[in-house]
Design a protein around this motif. Structure first.
Motif, PDB file in Angstrom:
ATOM      1  N   SER A   1       0.806  -1.218   0.000  1.00 30.26           N
ATOM      2  CA  SER A   1       0.000   0.000   0.000  1.00 30.26           C
ATOM      3  C   SER A   1       0.842   1.271   0.000  1.00 30.26           C
ATOM      4  CB  SER A   1      -0.940   0.001   1.196  1.00 30.26           C
ATOM      5  OG  SER A   1      -0.217   0.224   2.372  1.00 30.26           O
ATOM      6  N   SER A   2       2.000   1.248   0.678  1.00 33.40           N
ATOM      7  CA  SER A   2       2.740   2.500   0.759  1.00 33.40           C
ATOM      8  C   SER A   2       3.902   2.530  -0.226  1.00 33.40           C
ATOM      9  CB  SER A   2       3.241   2.715   2.175  1.00 33.40           C
ATOM     10  OG  SER A   2       3.916   1.568   2.600  1.00 33.40           O
ATOM     11  N   ILE A   3       3.826   1.697  -1.240  1.00 39.35           N
ATOM     12  CA  ILE A   3       4.909   1.665  -2.219  1.00 39.35           C
ATOM     13  C   ILE A   3       4.383   2.173  -3.547  1.00 39.35           C
ATOM     14  CG2 ILE A   3       6.435   0.136  -3.500  1.00 39.35           C
ATOM     15  CD1 ILE A   3       6.424  -1.622  -0.996  1.00 39.35           C
ATOM     16  N   ASP A   4       5.197   2.976  -4.212  1.00 35.76           N
ATOM     17  CA  ASP A   4       4.684   3.516  -5.464  1.00 35.76           C
ATOM     18  C   ASP A   4       4.707   2.442  -6.553  1.00 35.76           C
ATOM     19  OD1 ASP A   4       7.145   4.143  -7.404  1.00 35.76           O
ATOM     20  OD2 ASP A   4       7.739   4.404  -5.318  1.00 35.76           O
ATOM     21  N   THR A   5       4.000   2.743  -7.612  1.00 35.64           N
ATOM     22  CA  THR A   5       3.722   1.748  -8.637  1.00 35.64           C
ATOM     23  C   THR A   5       4.961   1.121  -9.247  1.00 35.64           C
ATOM     24  OG1 THR A   5       2.353   3.591  -9.262  1.00 35.64           O
ATOM     25  CG2 THR A   5       1.821   1.485 -10.199  1.00 35.64           C
ATOM     26  N   ARG A   6       5.971   1.943  -9.476  1.00 35.34           N
ATOM     27  CA  ARG A   6       7.143   1.388 -10.158  1.00 35.34           C
ATOM     28  C   ARG A   6       7.889   0.393  -9.273  1.00 35.34           C
ATOM     29  NH1 ARG A   6       9.452   6.710 -13.195  1.00 35.34           N
ATOM     30  NH2 ARG A   6       7.699   6.911 -14.628  1.00 35.34           N
ATOM     31  N   THR A   7       8.096   0.765  -8.013  1.00 38.64           N
ATOM     32  CA  THR A   7       8.763  -0.154  -7.100  1.00 38.64           C
ATOM     33  C   THR A   7       7.918  -1.414  -6.936  1.00 38.64           C
ATOM     34  OG1 THR A   7       9.277   1.866  -5.922  1.00 38.64           O
ATOM     35  CG2 THR A   7       9.992  -0.179  -4.909  1.00 38.64           C
ATOM     36  N   GLU A   8       6.631  -1.200  -6.906  1.00 37.94           N
ATOM     37  CA  GLU A   8       5.724  -2.329  -6.725  1.00 37.94           C
ATOM     38  C   GLU A   8       5.963  -3.374  -7.801  1.00 37.94           C
ATOM     39  OE1 GLU A   8       1.737  -1.041  -6.246  1.00 37.94           O
ATOM     40  OE2 GLU A   8       0.959  -3.083  -6.177  1.00 37.94           O
ATOM     41  N   LYS A   9       6.216  -2.913  -8.997  1.00 35.39           N
ATOM     42  CA  LYS A   9       6.452  -3.845 -10.109  1.00 35.39           C
ATOM     43  C   LYS A   9       7.647  -4.741  -9.840  1.00 35.39           C
ATOM     44  CE  LYS A   9       4.510  -2.380 -14.412  1.00 35.39           C
ATOM     45  NZ  LYS A   9       4.742  -1.705 -15.685  1.00 35.39           N
ATOM     46  N   HIS A  10       8.721  -4.119  -9.333  1.00 38.61           N
ATOM     47  CA  HIS A  10       9.909  -4.901  -9.003  1.00 38.61           C
ATOM     48  C   HIS A  10       9.577  -5.961  -7.974  1.00 38.61           C
ATOM     49  CE1 HIS A  10      13.195  -2.879 -11.026  1.00 38.61           C
ATOM     50  NE2 HIS A  10      12.552  -1.741 -10.836  1.00 38.61           N
ATOM     51  N   ILE A  11       8.862  -5.534  -6.956  1.00 32.35           N
ATOM     52  CA  ILE A  11       8.554  -6.449  -5.863  1.00 32.35           C
ATOM     53  C   ILE A  11       7.687  -7.594  -6.366  1.00 32.35           C
ATOM     54  CG2 ILE A  11       7.353  -6.638  -3.657  1.00 32.35           C
ATOM     55  CD1 ILE A  11       8.277  -3.763  -3.147  1.00 32.35           C
ATOM     56  N   GLU A  12       6.740  -7.261  -7.211  1.00 32.24           N
ATOM     57  CA  GLU A  12       5.867  -8.305  -7.757  1.00 32.24           C
ATOM     58  C   GLU A  12       6.678  -9.371  -8.473  1.00 32.24           C
ATOM     59  OE1 GLU A  12       3.073  -6.277 -10.173  1.00 32.24           O
ATOM     60  OE2 GLU A  12       2.038  -5.435  -8.441  1.00 32.24           O
ATOM     61  N   LYS A  13       7.652  -8.922  -9.249  1.00 30.73           N
ATOM     62  CA  LYS A  13       8.475  -9.901  -9.974  1.00 30.73           C
ATOM     63  C   LYS A  13       9.190 -10.815  -8.985  1.00 30.73           C
ATOM     64  CE  LYS A  13       9.331  -7.543 -14.304  1.00 30.73           C
ATOM     65  NZ  LYS A  13      10.117  -6.371 -14.698  1.00 30.73           N
ATOM     66  N   GLY A  14       9.713 -10.190  -7.903  1.00 28.68           N
ATOM     67  CA  GLY A  14      10.403 -10.975  -6.885  1.00 28.68           C
ATOM     68  C   GLY A  14       9.469 -11.971  -6.230  1.00 28.68           C
ATOM     69  N   MET A  15       8.285 -11.499  -5.906  1.00 29.86           N
ATOM     70  CA  MET A  15       7.297 -12.365  -5.257  1.00 29.86           C
ATOM     71  C   MET A  15       6.936 -13.522  -6.175  1.00 29.86           C
ATOM     72  SD  MET A  15       5.641 -11.264  -2.263  1.00 29.86           S
ATOM     73  CE  MET A  15       5.668  -9.832  -1.202  1.00 29.86           C
ATOM     74  N   ASP A  16       6.734 -13.207  -7.450  1.00 32.34           N
ATOM     75  CA  ASP A  16       6.351 -14.251  -8.386  1.00 32.34           C
ATOM     76  C   ASP A  16       7.417 -15.335  -8.470  1.00 32.34           C
ATOM     77  OD1 ASP A  16       3.989 -13.057  -8.851  1.00 32.34           O
ATOM     78  OD2 ASP A  16       4.621 -11.994 -10.668  1.00 32.34           O
ATOM     79  N   ALA A  17       8.701 -14.900  -8.485  1.00 31.81           N
ATOM     80  CA  ALA A  17       9.786 -15.874  -8.548  1.00 31.81           C
ATOM     81  C   ALA A  17       9.762 -16.764  -7.312  1.00 31.81           C
ATOM     82  CB  ALA A  17      11.124 -15.157  -8.645  1.00 31.81           C
ATOM     83  N   LEU A  18       9.459 -16.154  -6.198  1.00 30.80           N
ATOM     84  CA  LEU A  18       9.451 -16.882  -4.925  1.00 30.80           C
ATOM     85  C   LEU A  18       8.329 -17.922  -4.898  1.00 30.80           C
ATOM     86  CD1 LEU A  18      11.179 -16.630  -2.406  1.00 30.80           C
ATOM     87  CD2 LEU A  18       9.482 -15.090  -1.453  1.00 30.80           C
ATOM     88  N   MET A  19       7.247 -17.648  -5.603  1.00 31.33           N
ATOM     89  CA  MET A  19       6.082 -18.522  -5.538  1.00 31.33           C
ATOM     90  C   MET A  19       6.215 -19.754  -6.418  1.00 31.33           C
ATOM     91  SD  MET A  19       2.765 -16.100  -5.422  1.00 31.33           S
ATOM     92  CE  MET A  19       2.976 -14.379  -5.131  1.00 31.33           C
ATOM     93  N   GLU A  20       7.115 -19.695  -7.389  1.00 28.18           N
ATOM     94  CA  GLU A  20       7.232 -20.805  -8.333  1.00 28.18           C
ATOM     95  C   GLU A  20       7.561 -22.116  -7.639  1.00 28.18           C
ATOM     96  OE1 GLU A  20       9.837 -20.098 -11.786  1.00 28.18           O
ATOM     97  OE2 GLU A  20       8.784 -18.161 -11.834  1.00 28.18           O
ATOM     98  N   ASN A  21       6.876 -23.159  -8.039  1.00 30.22           N
ATOM     99  CA  ASN A  21       7.148 -24.532  -7.573  1.00 30.22           C
ATOM    100  C   ASN A  21       7.035 -24.701  -6.061  1.00 30.22           C
ATOM    101  OD1 ASN A  21       7.752 -25.279 -10.234  1.00 30.22           O
ATOM    102  ND2 ASN A  21       9.849 -24.490  -9.959  1.00 30.22           N
ATOM    103  N   ARG A  22       6.200 -23.948  -5.437  1.00 28.01           N
ATOM    104  CA  ARG A  22       6.019 -24.127  -3.997  1.00 28.01           C
ATOM    105  C   ARG A  22       4.538 -24.135  -3.680  1.00 28.01           C
ATOM    106  NH1 ARG A  22      11.251 -22.349  -2.134  1.00 28.01           N
ATOM    107  NH2 ARG A  22      11.870 -20.726  -3.569  1.00 28.01           N
ATOM    108  N   THR A  23       4.233 -24.673  -2.506  1.00 34.00           N
ATOM    109  CA  THR A  23       2.909 -24.452  -1.963  1.00 34.00           C
ATOM    110  C   THR A  23       2.939 -23.036  -1.395  1.00 34.00           C
ATOM    111  OG1 THR A  23       2.924 -26.751  -1.279  1.00 34.00           O
ATOM    112  CG2 THR A  23       1.189 -25.345  -0.373  1.00 34.00           C
ATOM    113  N   VAL A  24       1.960 -22.222  -1.754  1.00 29.92           N
ATOM    114  CA  VAL A  24       1.995 -20.837  -1.308  1.00 29.92           C
ATOM    115  C   VAL A  24       0.663 -20.431  -0.687  1.00 29.92           C
ATOM    116  CG1 VAL A  24       2.362 -18.448  -1.990  1.00 29.92           C
ATOM    117  CG2 VAL A  24       3.592 -20.253  -3.171  1.00 29.92           C
TER     118      VAL A  24
END
Lengths: 641, 580
Positions: free
Chosen positions: A567-590
């Motif tokens: 919520s307190s992160i601007d859109t551009r940074t959010e994009k970076h974080i989303e990519k990181g989160m997505d990588a973390l979610m791969e092949n795991r129970t989430v």
């Protein structure tokens, strides 16, 4: 500090109720003095011989001091005796030699005694603090919810410091003062029993006065404490909120309230300080009056009752010395009692129930064919080692099937937060929790890793009840990225490695790359060696979040719990974080507390929670077809929260 | 520097003067007693002057002691009156002065530092004044007069005593210097330990989630052991003070008895004088210790004095619009205009413009949104309107008049502001809301909380509007706090309502409800909001996009979606998943 900590705590969306401020009276007395003293002494008595040495030294120094003053008697008598000067001089030298020996012995003993006590006290407190901190690490989270950080901090700092001071000084001073007091009395009695009667009378008067003044002083002091609490509270609140005060042009109103509180405090403090300040001169001068009487009466005695001049002089010296141990006793007793009250609070904390762990199932690394590997190996596969009734073990492959069956839970008894929640996740599935603030989303994730114990129902992990799994094993198999990112003082590398302490630099960097944190870390002044200070204050919110993702990535657990608030992160940074989160979610129970539609849409199961109950559950298309709450959320707004 | 502080003694000057005078009287009385005892011994006993003489002397001693007690107690009283009065004046002076501070001044000092200055620093100074009026007067006076009295008794003995004093003072001085450094190290280790604990407590969930308690225990052990080592090093040196003191005192006594004893034997000194001498030795050496302690205390207060004067010397950098005196102010309509406005943080910033050459206009009654990344100066922009900060170039106009021409109260009176950092004060919800408008009626209150979508949750509390809010608002959730702050601002019925990212914790449906209230009940109010979400801004009459330090686009949602790449990017990212 406490307020700040509480605030941080409060930001967590639907966490447990926060503890209020923790008032701590400064003048408490211990409830069970004997028990506390006994337990505290254990921290001192690791080397009993040293303690004995201290006692011997205390006795020597008291004897030295009393003996020194007593020597005034023979010396004075010798001086006024009618003897040839030469003879007098010889005995004077002899007596001064004795005096010198007494003094030197006393001084050396004092030095040894305090030196030893410092060592003992510092080391004892060191152990006390360590025991307390270690105990604290084993406490359940509910304990940290119920006790503010300020309160816990003050146990480990203020209370421990007071104990240290008491061990270092108060205890020995108290013993030596009592010895001195008794010794002086005895010697005075020997010199002149008649004069001693007068001294005893004076002491009674002093004691009564002391009681009266002390009582008054305490009364006013309590008033002062209450007033300063309110005043400082007001200052803190108004200065922290000064910008709001100015936004509402509330300055004059603020000044008015402050002036009143300030004036109340001034009146109370003036009284308290008057009595506190007057005690010393009042006592000292009652002693002086007593001294005057003693001088006159003693003078008379030496004329009519044959009291020797030397006896008279040394008696007067003693009656001056007497007030010192008396003052010390009352002073050190207060210090000691307040330290004991602190020690009692510390012990109380040490005696609190630690986090229960009745689990017997452990997590072990295994090779491809399910053979146990040495502990600490970072294997690609893991297994649960389940003890069987016959003493053997059964190995269950760790897959990441997690199931909640009819789970019920409340932070406070009688106030259920979750009601009969059932969710099943098969290995590799992604489960998204969706719902409004306070619905209980975070709570569910806190139950899976057993931060809190469920009140009803059951949670299983690969078919094993989580209660049977050792907590450290359970948590090692679960990765968490929390909404509130906390970092530790140390380098960026250290912070990533927090996820898996034995990870190499290469592994940490690889984790940072996979979680999209590498690019910003590289641009930091010292790259991976940049120091992170004060909970990451020198990094932006987004950067902290990326580091937390990298930290979870290096741990590489089969199951992930993500709170992806942005919520307190601007859109551009959010994009970076989303990519990181997505990588973390791969092949795991989430399990993910979802704030993004992309996460929600792609989930295998979406759980809509409202008021602690599952309102809807199913895949994206199923829920849309249902045209219920989810459909409403999805079509009405872009964001869910 | 002291002059600035000394003026806060105003009203308590008499008490401040009486304290030391009475202390000096007390010291004189105390010094007389051993002399009288010497007379009892020399004249009464040895000189055979008899019982009457002894009784006479005794009576005088009692009278002196009573006088001494009276002076001591009264000195305590006046010192207490003077020091507490001084403290109260000083605190009030600071508090009132700080109320005049601009946001820039507050930023420069930081709230935490201001609080410390007003609590700890003032307390330390207050204690120093209290001690100063008594102990710090007493010790040097006692030292000097006792030496003088001794000198009158026996010059030779006194010279020896002075040598002992000097040796002792020098060794204790050296000791304190060495220990000063060691205690600084000790303090650092203490801070280190506290940081370790605090960090651990704040991040306890992370510690538990990663099963790192053993690791944390190791970390604590290192900090704890470092503290203990530093502690032992420092304390085992400072305790040398006592043996040094004892050694000096004992050496002096032995020396006095030896030399004085010879004097008595040769008839040049009376035995009573010798006993008086022994008494004075302890008084003198105690005084030396006291002087050393007082010096230490004064140095500590000096730092506090400096920090306090620093606050008092700060001239608030935003003064009331003086030129406006008597001028007719325009009627409040809610018209805002930025004319080529530039701004940079002078005190705390890097020196670069945060906003440069910003021009735009918000018509009365419009709903305008500002959107942009973090750190592009959105908050700075709206903070210029109520003059929390002043522009460094160009001008900001409110209802057609430069904001710097308004009296501050009049300007801020027409603006309702919800700051990014929402703060509620301890007190009931009602009391908090009344900050917006002191004389608001019950109906107005209810209307405001309905408009802010806060009615339902407030009424769900057993005590409704009279529910007590704890300090810092810790007993309401983030979203509830934001709605209460919005209600507080709405209650003002301002011409201009500014919401600085104040709906971030409110869910979308509720936010839509609040927006609805703006449209229905605050038709004439201009609303200026800062937001992150497209959903919060898309219905605005005008959206202003801020990028870096300038305006990168202006228009309605539909317009911007067509022509503005930044807006498109933000939109895309937030809509991701729906578009696919």
């Amino acid at each position: 500090m406490a307020v700040e900590a509480t605030k941080k705590f409060q930001r967590e969306s639907d966490g447990p109720p926060s503890p209020g401020g923790a008032p701590r009276g400064g003048y408490q007395k211990p409830k069970d003095t004997k028990k506390t003293v006994k337990r505290l002494l254990k921290y001192l008595t690791e080397k009993k011989a040293l303690l004995l040495l201290v006692l011997v030294c205390v006795i020597i120094s008291s004897v030295g001091s009393i003996g020194g003053s007593y020597m005034l008697r023979p010396i004075t008598n010798k001086l006024v005796e009618d003897l040839p000067i030469a003879e007098k001089a010889v005995s004077l030298i002899n007596m001064l030699l004795v005096l010198g020996i007494l003094y030197v012995a006393g001084t050396i003993a004092t030095f040894i005694q305090s030196r030893v006590m410092v060592q003992l006290a510092q080391k004892g407190t060191n152990r006390l603090r360590r025991d307390l901190f270690n105990k604290l690490q084993d406490m359940p989270l509910t304990y940290f919810d119920r006790h503010s950080h300020g309160e816990l901090m003050s146990r480990l700092t203020n209370d421990a410091d007071n104990v240290q001071m008491a061990l270092e000084q108060s205890m020995v001073t108290l013993i030596s003062s009592v010895l001195m007091f008794v010794g002086i009395f005895a010697v005075m009695l020997v010199i002149s029993p008649l004069l001693f009667l007068l001294t005893a009378l004076i002491l009674v008067i002093v004691f009564i006065n002391f009681k009266i003044l002390g009582g008054k002083s305490r009364k006013y002091f309590r008033k002062q404490q209450a007033a300063i609490g309110e005043l400082n509270g007001n200052i803190q609140e108004m200065i922290e909120g000064l910008k709001v005060v100015k936004a509402f042009t509330h300055e004059e109103a603020a000044k008015k309230i402050f002036t009143e509180l300030n004036e109340t405090y001034r009146t109370a403090a003036t009284d308290a300080n008057y009595y506190a300040g007057a005690t010393m001169p009042a006592m000292a001068n009652i002693f002086n009056i007593g001294f005057a009487f003693t001088a006159a009466f003693g003078g008379l005695l030496s004329i009519v009752a044959g009291l020797d001049v030397g006896g008279f002089v040394s008696y007067l010296q003693f009656s001056r010395q007497m007030s010192q141990p008396m003052g010390q006793i009352s002073q050190q007793l207060t210090a000691l009692l307040s330290a004991l009250a602190g020690a009692e609070r510390i012990f109380e904390m040490m005696d609190s129930e630690p986090e229960l762990d009745e689990g017997t199932v452990t997590l072990i690394p295994v090779d491809e064919t399910m053979n146990e590997l040495a502990e600490g190996t970072h294997a690609a596969r893991w297994a649960w080692k389940v003890p069987q009734p016959d003493g053997s073990f059964r190995l269950v492959e760790l897959k990441g099937d997690v199931e909640l069956k009819q789970v019920e839970f409340g932070y406070v008894p009688g106030k259920p937060v979750l009601k009969k929640v059932s969710v099943a996740a098969e290995a590799g599935e992604k489960i998204a929790f969706v719902g409004s603030t306070g619905a209980g989303k975070t709570t569910i994730t806190n139950l899976i890793n057993r931060f809190y114990e469920i009140d009803g129902g059951e949670i299983t992990y690969d078919g094993i009840n989580v209660r049977e799994i050792r907590k450290d094993s359970l948590r090692r198999s679960l990765g968490m990225v929390l909404q509130d990112t906390h970092l530790f003082t140390g380098t960026v590398m250290d912070n990533i490695r927090y996820g898996r302490l034995e990870a190499t630099d290469e592994e940490c960097i690889a984790a940072a790359k996979s979680s999209n944190a590498h690019s910003f870390i590289r641009r930091l002044p010292q790259g991976y060696q940049t120091m992170v200070s004060g909970d990451g204050a020198n990094l932006s919110q987004g950067q902290r979040q990326l580091l937390a993702i990298a930290r979870a990535a290096v741990a590489d657990p089969p199951v992930m719990i993500l709170d992806e608030a942005t919520s307190s992160i601007d859109t551009r940074t959010e994009k970076h974080i989303e990519k990181g989160m997505d990588a973390l979610m791969e092949n795991r129970t989430v399990f993910v507390i979802a704030h993004r539609l992309s996460t929600v849409r792609n989930s295998d199961c979406i759980v809509v929670i409202e008021h602690g109950e599952i309102e809807e559950k199913g895949s994206h298309s199923e829920l849309l077809a249902l045209k219920g709450r989810y459909h409403q959320l999805y079509t009405g707004q872009f964001q869910l929260e | 520097m002291f002059k600035k502080i000394a003026k806060f003694m105003k009203g308590y000057e008499l008490a401040a003067a009486l304290g030391p005078i009475l202390v000096i009287l007390e010291v004189i009385c105390e010094l007389l007693l051993p002399l009288l005892v010497a007379r009892i011994i020399d004249i009464g006993i040895e000189g055979n002057a008899g019982m009457t003489y002894i009784l006479e002397m005794g009576a005088i001693m009692v009278a002196i002691s009573i006088l001494s007690m009276f002076s001591g107690v009264m000195a305590a009283k006046y010192a207490s009156i003077a020091s507490q009065g001084f403290g109260a004046n000083l605190r009030k002076g600071l508090f009132d002065h700080v109320q005049e501070f601009s946001f820039a001044d507050i930023d420069r000092f930081s709230s935490a530092s201001l609080i410390t200055r007003m609590t700890n620093d003032v307390n330390t100074m207050q204690t120093t004044v209290n001690m100063g009026l008594r102990v710090i007067t007493r010790a040097p006076f006692m030292l000097i007069s006792a030496v003088i009295v001794c000198f009158s008794l026996n010059a030779q003995l006194t010279l020896m005593l002075v040598v002992v004093i000097v040796v002792m003072a020098v060794s204790i001085g050296l000791l304190m210097k060495v220990c000063g450094k060691l205690f600084t190290i000790f303090q650092q280790k203490m801070d280190g330990l506290n940081d370790t604990i605090q960090e651990n407590l704040i991040a306890i969930r992370v510690v538990k989630a990663f099963v790192r308690s053993d690791y944390e225990k190791g970390k604590f052990k290192r900090a704890n052991d470092a503290l203990t080592d530093a502690g032992i090093r420092a304390v085992s040196r400072i305790i040398l003070q006592q043996p040094i003191m004892m050694l000096a005192m004992n050496a002096a006594i032995v020396g006095v008895l030896w030399m004085g004893g010879n004097g008595v034997m040769s008839g040049t000194m009376a035995v009573g004088d010798l006993s008086a001498f022994v008494t004075y030795i302890s008084q003198i050496l105690m005084s030396v210790m006291m002087v050393a302690m007082s010096l230490m205390m004064m140095t500590r207060s000096m730092a506090c004095v400096r920090r306090t004067v620093e606050v008092l010397d700060t001239v608030p950098d935003i003064a009331n619009g003086g030129e406006s005196q008597g001028r007719e102010l325009p009627a409040p309509r809610g018209l805002v205009e930025f004319r080529d406005a530039s701004f940079k943080y002078l005190a705390t910033g890097t020196g670069d413009d945060v906003l440069s050459h910003i021009s735009f206009r918000v018509e009365p009654g419009q709903f305008v949104a500002v959107i942009g990344g973090t750190g592009v100066g959105k908050s700075s922009l709206v903070n210029l309107i109520p003059r929390f900060y002043d522009v460094t170039g160009g001008a900001v106009l409110m209802d057609g008049l430069d904001v710097r021409q308004y009296p501050l109260e009049a300007l801020r009176g027409r603006i309702g502001m919800v700051l990014q950092n929402n703060i509620l004060f301890s007190g009931t919800i009602r009391e908090n809301l009344l900050w917006g408008k002191e004389d608001a009626t019950e109906d107005e209150l209810i209307q405001a909380i309905r408009d802010a979508q806060a009615y339902d949750f407030i009424m769900s509390f057993p005590e409704g509007l009279d529910t007590y809010i704890d300090q810092g608002g810790v007993n309401v959730s983030g979203g509830q706090k934001q709605r209460l702050c919005i209600a507080r601002a709405m209650l003002r019925k301002p011409a201009l309502l500014i919401l600085d990212d104040s709906t971030s914790a409110v869910d979308s449906a509720t936010e839509a409800g609040i927006r609805e209230s703006f449209r229905n009940h605050l038709k004439d109010t201009t609303v200026l909001i800062i937001a992150q979400r497209i959903s919060s801004v898309q219905y605005a009459d005008k959206i202003i996009i801020l990028d870096d330090d300038h305006i990168a686009g202006e228009g309605t949602h539909d317009e911007l979606l067509v022509e503005n790449p930044i807006y498109q990017e933000i939109y895309q990212s937030q809509q991701e998943g729906v578009a696919q």
